[in-house]
Design an enzyme around this catalytic site. Structure first.
Site, PDB file in Angstrom:
ATOM      1  N   TYR A 296       0.657  -1.105   0.150  1.00  0.00           N
ATOM      2  CA  TYR A 296      -0.018  -0.367   0.103  1.00  0.00           C
ATOM      3  C   TYR A 296       0.624   1.797  -0.125  1.00  0.00           C
ATOM      4  O   TYR A 296       1.434   0.897   0.211  1.00  0.00           O
ATOM      5  CB  TYR A 296      -0.610   0.150   0.970  1.00  0.00           C
ATOM      6  CG  TYR A 296      -1.276  -0.874   1.793  1.00  0.00           C
ATOM      7  CD1 TYR A 296      -1.599  -2.218   0.726  1.00  0.00           C
ATOM      8  CD2 TYR A 296      -1.462  -1.882   3.401  1.00  0.00           C
ATOM      9  CE1 TYR A 296      -2.179  -3.357   1.381  1.00  0.00           C
ATOM     10  CE2 TYR A 296      -1.566  -2.848   3.441  1.00  0.00           C
ATOM     11  CZ  TYR A 296      -1.850  -4.012   3.041  1.00  0.00           C
ATOM     12  OH  TYR A 296      -2.938  -5.129   2.584  1.00  0.00           O
ATOM     13  N   GLU A 371     -13.323  -5.433  25.254  1.00  0.00           N
ATOM     14  CA  GLU A 371     -15.010  -5.763  24.989  1.00  0.00           C
ATOM     15  C   GLU A 371     -15.600  -4.204  25.748  1.00  0.00           C
ATOM     16  O   GLU A 371     -16.597  -4.126  24.436  1.00  0.00           O
ATOM     17  CB  GLU A 371     -15.376  -6.354  25.148  1.00  0.00           C
ATOM     18  CG  GLU A 371     -14.947  -7.796  24.736  1.00  0.00           C
ATOM     19  CD  GLU A 371     -15.669  -9.074  24.338  1.00  0.00           C
ATOM     20  OE1 GLU A 371     -15.406  -9.997  23.358  1.00  0.00           O
ATOM     21  OE2 GLU A 371     -16.156  -9.076  25.786  1.00  0.00           O
TER      22      GLU A 371
END
Length: 390
Positions: A296, A371
């Site tokens: 990239y 989380e």
């Protein structure tokens, strides 16, 4: 501006979805189960879906109450070829595959935002495009190029994305204006000589000696041929050659990575690497075959869009937790393709439990996240979209 607590009702969905994806990781361009899971939700929620982009990627669109601008939000969906070492109920069920970079969380947070947009499509004008992209980790050239070259963001007025990281604590959001991430190119050099018995090296051409000379010399490309004001890395990471202790082999192959933040410097290093390898190999009577696998381009955040994201981050997590990065990351990210095409910004979301002392960074076999950071990521997605479309 919508506060984090506004999205608490979506938290259980994001955690459950993340754990499902985490248990069933799939590598780049093979994310078929993951892709179906995402598509099923999006169709259920009323999105217009174009799938099969980069094999398993998709773009889903939803329209607000009136025409207006278009925004693109992106998540990557692929896992890494790595054995998970965590002892958790949602541990990977696929041997040798793991979501050790956090793409399972990216997908779940954007799905949480997708559900919210569907539930509240009378609350915004314009169009929201959600991009679930394949193969950010490769194989090269990665999945992002198929989204961009396929024209799927041509109508976007801005594009945004995030990356969770255990480098930073839960509750922190970090942005780097301008040069934010490097081009992560790969090289492979095979030095070919003439094998012989180790007791009579003069009867052959030793590729091991030539290869070691090349490995030492290419470090001087950075120290003596590139401006010290430029950021760049050349690292040799593998070397293979030989079959026995008393045989000089015919060839040696070594591989590594080149990391740059400037495209001109990038191309200059490519040329210098090849010239250095071929000339040194020749001086030892050998030949060097140099293969550079372009990845990239550097990721360059638009300054104005970065200011826009920072202002939202300050509202979402508070000024003490919305931080400017002082230096870029030498990691790579194919969201750079999007930013070459459209203005936008890519930022980091802290995902480490503040009480956790040991840092298992992204790409570690023990990588895992707090989380409770998911609702923060979802809040950023939704607020970025709603504020941008005003």
């Amino acid at each position: 501006m919508l506060p984090i607590n506004h999205f608490k009702d979506y938290e259980e969905f994001m955690i459950t979805t993340r754990r499902d994806i985490h248990m069933n990781p799939e590598p780049g361009f093979q994310e078929f189960r993951t892709s179906k899971l995402i598509k099923d939700y999006l169709i259920k929620w009323g999105y217009d879906v174009i799938d099969g982009i980069g094999t398993t990627g998709m773009v889903a669109s939803i329209h607000g109450k009136k025409p207006g601008k278009t925004i693109g939000l992106r998540a990557d969906i692929d896992a890494l070829k790595m054995q998970e070492e965590n002892d958790v109920p949602y541990k990977s069920l696929n041997d040798g595959l793991m979501h050790s970079c956090g793409h399972d969380t990216h997908t779940s947070m954007l799905l949480g935002a997708a559900k919210y947009f569907s539930d509240h499509n009378e609350d915004f004008n314009g169009t929201i495009k959600l991009i679930f992209q394949s193969a950010e980790e490769g194989p090269m050239p990665g999945g992002g190029i198929y989204v961009v070259e396929g024209g799927h963001i041509d109508d976007c007025d801005g594009v945004f994305g995030l990356h969770i990281t255990t480098r930073d604590k839960r509750g922190d959001i970090i942005i780097k204006k301008g040069e934010a991430m490097a081009a992560p190119d790969e090289f492979q050099i095979t030095v070919k000589g003439t094998g012989t018995h180790a007791s009579a090296p003069h009867t052959g051409k030793d590729p091991i000696i030539a290869a070691t000379a090349i490995i030492q010399a290419i470090q001087t490309i950075l120290s003596r041929q590139i401006s010290p004001l430029e950021s760049a890395v050349i690292s040799v990471c593998t070397i293979h050659g030989g079959s026995a202790f008393n045989i000089i082999p015919d060839d040696v192959t070594f591989t590594g990575t080149i990391r740059t933040l400037n495209n001109d410097v990038r191309m200059d290093i490519f040329q210098k690497l090849e010239a250095t390898a071929t000339s040194i190999a020749s001086s030892y009577g050998c030949r060097a075959d140099v293969k550079i696998i372009e990845a990239y381009p550097p990721l360059i955040n638009d300054p104005k869009m970065s200011d826009f994201v920072m202002n939202i981050a300050k509202e979402v997590v508070g000024e003490d937790h919305a931080l400017w990065a002082s230096e870029p990351s030498m990691g790579g990210e194919d969201f750079s393709y999007y930013l070459q095409k459209k203005p936008g910004s890519y930022f980091w979301l802290g995902g480490r439990d503040p009480k956790q002392e040991t840092i298992y960074y992204n790409h570690n076999p023990k990588f895992d996240v707090d989380e409770s950071s998911f609702v923060i990521g979802m809040a950023m997605h939704v607020n970025i979209a709603f504020e941008f479309l005003k």
